[in-house]
Design an enzyme around this catalytic site. Structure first.
Site, PDB file in Angstrom:
ATOM      1  N   LYS A   1     -10.548  14.187  -3.207  1.00 55.87           N
ATOM      2  CA  LYS A   1     -10.410  14.873  -4.489  1.00 55.87           C
ATOM      3  C   LYS A   1     -11.648  15.697  -4.818  1.00 55.87           C
ATOM      4  CE  LYS A   1      -6.933  12.017  -6.755  1.00 55.87           C
ATOM      5  NZ  LYS A   1      -6.602  11.117  -7.886  1.00 55.87           N
TER       6      LYS A   1
ATOM      7  N   ARG B   1      -5.541   4.358  -2.299  1.00 52.86           N
ATOM      8  CA  ARG B   1      -4.526   5.370  -1.973  1.00 52.86           C
ATOM      9  C   ARG B   1      -5.232   6.502  -1.232  1.00 52.86           C
ATOM     10  NH1 ARG B   1      -2.193  10.072  -4.114  1.00 52.86           N
ATOM     11  NH2 ARG B   1       0.085  10.200  -3.819  1.00 52.86           N
TER      12      ARG B   1
END
Length: 293
Positions: free
Chosen positions: A232, A266
């Site tokens: 991210k 995740r």
């Protein structure tokens, strides 16, 4: 918050009597069915590639596969329910046929998609909106009787970058949000819940790093925590990189998340996450958490 009871605290009871044990951290592998995911390397273009990638993730140690067909990157296109189903359901059915014992999660905030996904073989609902984008989602989760991943989000994927101002302390606001949502989930009969603080969702990179540093404060809710940090912007932007070069940074932040109490990582890169868990567990052996009767 002592009146909110979800049991057993570190397990997820899935369809078919199967139990996903989160007393020890596990890995959730990301299977993107969108053509515009922020990380190009995660996009799946065919059923053959999907099954190959699913097999590789499971072989590398993924406990869960998370399939999503609605891109939640900032500013992503808002596709229709019909398009989301068209992308998701055939892929979900194919993975379920090929890997009947795998734990499968669906990344959707729409109740109508959730209903058909569970019928097609999904075990877990992963809702980025915490029920805020579809009023039917939380009642539907209760009716379906599957575990629910509750994430914190403000606005929508299209507007969340303008929703990063918090009047109160960030972690205090998240704790209140989770407390209120858990009360609602309990009224609908949902008892197997994982908390996702939503790194990068309506949070600047600096806010996400603060949240990661203070992750242990969310353990007061006594529920498993999912950390979705993989590649991210909070990883690559401070380093002046792009998502394709963010694996090392992801490993570093996943290590911090594990030390903060995360039980589910995740990720796009399963083998590296499994190795991270092994090394962190070897260095800092966890205190066993008993399964509630």
């Amino acid at each position: 918050m002592q009146d909110i009871c979800f049991s057993p605290a570190q397990t997820l009871r899935c369809p078919g009597g199967r139990v996903l044990d989160l007393r020890h951290p596990q890995v959730m592998g990301i299977l993107n069915l969108t053509p515009d995911s922020f990380y190009e390397g995660s996009r799946v273009a065919s059923e053959t590639e999907l099954l190959r990638r699913a097999e590789a993730m499971l072989s590398a140690g993924a406990a869960v596969l998370d399939l999503g067909s609605y891109s939640s990157r900032p500013g992503a296109e808002d596709i229709s329910i019909e398009e989301e189903k068209r992308r998701l359901l055939p892929a979900l059915e194919a993975v379920r046929r090929a890997f009947p014992e795998a734990f499968l999660s669906v990344d959707t905030f729409r109740a109508a998609v959730a209903v058909e996904a569970v019928a097609a073989g999904a075990d877990i609902l992963n809702d980025i909106s915490g029920g805020t984008l579809d009023a039917d989602m939380l009642p539907t989760a209760g009716q379906l009787g599957v575990p629910y991943i509750l994430m914190h989000l403000r606005g929508t994927p299209q507007t969340m970058t303008q929703q990063t101002h918090y009047e109160d302390d960030l972690v205090l606001e998240l704790t209140r949000y989770f407390r209120d949502k858990l009360t609602t989930l309990r009224t609908h009969g949902v008892t197997d819940v994982v908390l996702d603080p939503g790194f990068g969702f309506a949070k600047t990179p600096a806010q996400s790093h603060e949240l990661l540093r203070r992750l242990p404060e969310l353990r007061v809710l006594n529920l498993p925590i999912l950390a979705g940090l993989s590649r991210k912007s909070m990883v690559y932007k401070p380093l002046g990189l792009q998502p394709e070069a963010a694996l090392a940074g992801t490993i570093a932040l996943n290590t911090l998340a594990l030390r903060g109490g995360a039980r589910l990582l995740r990720v796009h890169d399963v083998a590296e996450a499994v190795q991270t868990i092994q090394l962190v567990s070897n260095t800092f052996p966890p205190t066993p958490t008993p399964i509630s009767p």
